[in-house]
Design an enzyme around this catalytic site. Sequence first.
Site, mmCIF file in Angstrom:
data_model
loop_
_atom_site.group_PDB
_atom_site.id
_atom_site.type_symbol
_atom_site.label_atom_id
_atom_site.label_comp_id
_atom_site.label_asym_id
_atom_site.label_seq_id
_atom_site.Cartn_x
_atom_site.Cartn_y
_atom_site.Cartn_z
ATOM 1 N N LYS A 14 6.520 57.763 13.763
ATOM 2 C CA LYS A 14 7.083 56.915 13.521
ATOM 3 C C LYS A 14 7.490 55.676 15.250
ATOM 4 O O LYS A 14 7.764 55.941 15.761
ATOM 5 C CB LYS A 14 8.291 57.624 13.028
ATOM 6 C CG LYS A 14 9.954 58.253 13.673
ATOM 7 C CD LYS A 14 10.567 58.679 12.840
ATOM 8 C CE LYS A 14 11.909 57.666 12.663
ATOM 9 N NZ LYS A 14 12.066 57.132 13.894
ATOM 10 N N LYS A 19 4.834 56.452 20.060
ATOM 11 C CA LYS A 19 3.869 56.940 20.132
ATOM 12 C C LYS A 19 3.373 55.902 21.024
ATOM 13 O O LYS A 19 2.665 56.979 21.407
ATOM 14 C CB LYS A 19 3.978 57.184 18.838
ATOM 15 C CG LYS A 19 2.482 56.051 18.714
ATOM 16 C CD LYS A 19 2.396 55.675 16.961
ATOM 17 C CE LYS A 19 3.766 54.120 16.876
ATOM 18 N NZ LYS A 19 3.302 52.892 17.490
ATOM 19 N N LYS A 45 4.492 44.647 16.466
ATOM 20 C CA LYS A 45 5.015 44.342 17.161
ATOM 21 C C LYS A 45 4.431 44.317 18.825
ATOM 22 O O LYS A 45 4.691 43.518 19.889
ATOM 23 C CB LYS A 45 5.904 45.963 18.355
ATOM 24 C CG LYS A 45 6.731 46.033 17.170
ATOM 25 C CD LYS A 45 8.423 46.785 17.644
ATOM 26 C CE LYS A 45 7.745 48.379 18.017
ATOM 27 N NZ LYS A 45 7.059 49.278 17.689
ATOM 28 N N ASP A 131 4.838 55.002 9.940
ATOM 29 C CA ASP A 131 6.665 55.101 9.280
ATOM 30 C C ASP A 131 6.344 54.871 7.928
ATOM 31 O O ASP A 131 6.407 55.887 7.234
ATOM 32 C CB ASP A 131 7.892 54.222 9.808
ATOM 33 C CG ASP A 131 8.180 54.287 11.170
ATOM 34 O OD1 ASP A 131 9.382 54.341 11.218
ATOM 35 O OD2 ASP A 131 7.656 53.931 11.908
#
Length: 292
Positions: A14, A19, A45, A131
């Site tokens: 998530k 990560k 992102k 997510d």
Amino acid sequence: MANKKIKQIAIYGKGGIGKSTTTSNISAALVDAGYKVMQVGCDPKSDSTNTLRGGKYIPTILDTLREKNNVKLDEVVFEGFGGIYCVEAGGPAPGVGCAGRGIITAVQLLKQHRAFEELDLDYVIYDVLGDVVCGGFAVPVREGIAEHVFTVSSADFMAVYAANNLFKGIQKYSKSGGALLGGVIANSINAPYAKAIIDDFVQQTKTQVIEYVPRSVTVTQAELQGKTTIEAAPHSEQAGVYRRLAEKIANHTESKIPSPLDVKELREWAAKWADHLLALETGEVRSPAAAI
């Protein structure tokens, strides 16, 4: 040159779980060990490869394709620390389109250019937002692009919830040739109770912990310099943890179908741990791993 087997790995987790930090340090450790590595950022992102390139952003595949139809490999593949090939799939313009589309487009473009063969890679590591395992984000699992899937999770409920959702996706696609689960990378594990929670979760879901990664100021320090821990503090204890993790992933051969909990089971499991932590806090029980 004979076609060698390229090991393709997907690392899910998530947002904000660490990560990309974990993935970049795995890539850096593998390249340090002499392997040829490509890291593909699959998060809208587009910051997966930042710490492999001194904190610099690179043009994404989706942005480049928006500007021109014919994209050359050197317009979307950039070299980073130790010669790691860095790629960012990118995402849609804010408020428009599907964030998962970047992954689908990126994979198609790299295949079309035979990038993995041309660059003579040993490892391709996909850093994927976990997510929501929607159509696009599920591509590395669903299409069996990645051979092994690992998930980064802390002992926080929402991280465990996201990992359990990923397990559901892996279970669903396993029957049609999808990727299987290598295990859980337990991140930010400092307190004994955090280790006990993750250990219990992997036991409940019939999977395993690949490595415990403690929270460390060394990581924060390295990232503020725009670097991985492997580059900024190669002899630190934390770099040793990442090297161990990279070696385990490099040697990993057998992935399995996890057994996710349904929502009711997950809530009941979490409630038991909530009661147990309270008892731990008040001194009613001593051991975080005592039977619950």
